[in-house]
Design a protein around this motif. Structure first.
Motif, PDB file in Angstrom:
ATOM      1  N   ASN A   1       0.827  -1.213   0.000  1.00  0.00           N
ATOM      2  CA  ASN A   1       0.000   0.000   0.000  1.00  0.00           C
ATOM      3  C   ASN A   1       0.861   1.262   0.000  1.00  0.00           C
TER       4      ASN A   1
ATOM      5  N   ALA B  70       0.763   3.962  -3.036  1.00  0.00           N
ATOM      6  CA  ALA B  70       0.621   5.415  -2.840  1.00  0.00           C
ATOM      7  C   ALA B  70       1.747   6.168  -3.544  1.00  0.00           C
TER       8      ALA B  70
ATOM      9  N   VAL C 104      -5.277   0.916  -0.699  1.00  0.00           N
ATOM     10  CA  VAL C 104      -5.704   2.295  -0.457  1.00  0.00           C
ATOM     11  C   VAL C 104      -6.208   2.856  -1.777  1.00  0.00           C
TER      12      VAL C 104
ATOM     13  N   GLN D  20      -5.231   9.432   1.106  1.00  0.00           N
ATOM     14  CA  GLN D  20      -4.378   8.335   1.567  1.00  0.00           C
ATOM     15  C   GLN D  20      -3.065   8.306   0.788  1.00  0.00           C
TER      16      GLN D  20
ATOM     17  N   GLN E  43      -0.830  11.054   2.061  1.00  0.00           N
ATOM     18  CA  GLN E  43      -0.396  10.753   3.426  1.00  0.00           C
ATOM     19  C   GLN E  43       0.664   9.654   3.450  1.00  0.00           C
ATOM     20  N   LEU E  44       0.482   8.603   2.658  1.00  0.00           N
ATOM     21  CA  LEU E  44       1.369   7.440   2.715  1.00  0.00           C
ATOM     22  C   LEU E  44       2.590   7.530   1.809  1.00  0.00           C
TER      23      LEU E  44
END
Length: 158
Positions: free
Chosen positions: A23, A27, A81, A86, A89-90
């Motif tokens: 994930n 991202a 995600v 997201q 953020q990631l």
């Protein structure tokens, strides 16, 4: 909940760690995709015709990889995600805006590749430990392709 993990013969605890790393990679790819798409749209100058096409190749390839990574997360029994908040953020790759310069956009691409390769090596390490040949095969192919791209984009700058 990881319903598929046991079905494909992987240990759930480590598969969760792998899905989390995938994930993070997903991202980063989403931001890399958007950055290269922006470079494609906005590139200016005497390198326009060369880089416009190269950036399109990059974001098209990234889009394929995004889908493959998300599907691998699903295969492991987890949820990829799937929101921009997201991704931002990631992602270990940061958004780049308003850059139309050939040299700096290529440097951003190289920095993006550096980050992607680092994340892919982390995924590969966990997938190797888990005995997850499916993920490992996918990721090592990405690394090999991107190492060649790094060589080519570095050659462009020199």
């Amino acid at each position: 909940m990881a319903t598929n993990t046991a079905t494909i013969g992987l240990e759930k605890k480590t598969a969760k760690e792998l899905a989390d790393k995938l994930n993070n990679l997903l991202a980063a790819y989403q931001i890399f995709y958007q950055n290269t798409r922006g470079f494609h749209w906005n590139i200016k100058g005497d390198k326009f015709f060369t880089l416009h096409v190269k950036f399109e190749e990059l974001y098209t390839d990234a889009l394929t990889k995004i889908d493959e990574i998300a599907e691998r997360i699903l295969t492991l029994g987890y949820t990829p995600v799937h929101s921009f908040s997201q991704y931002v953020q990631l992602s270990a790759i940061k958004e780049i805006t308003n850059d139309s310069n050939a040299e700096t956009t290529v440097k951003h691409v190289l920095e993006g590749f550096k980050t992607l390769i680092q994340l892919e090596r982390e995924v590969s390490s966990v997938s190797d430990e888990l005995g997850d040949d499916g993920t490992n095969d996918l990721i090592t192919t990405y690394i090999r392709e991107q190492e060649k791209q790094v060589w080519m984009y570095n050659a462009f700058l020199h």
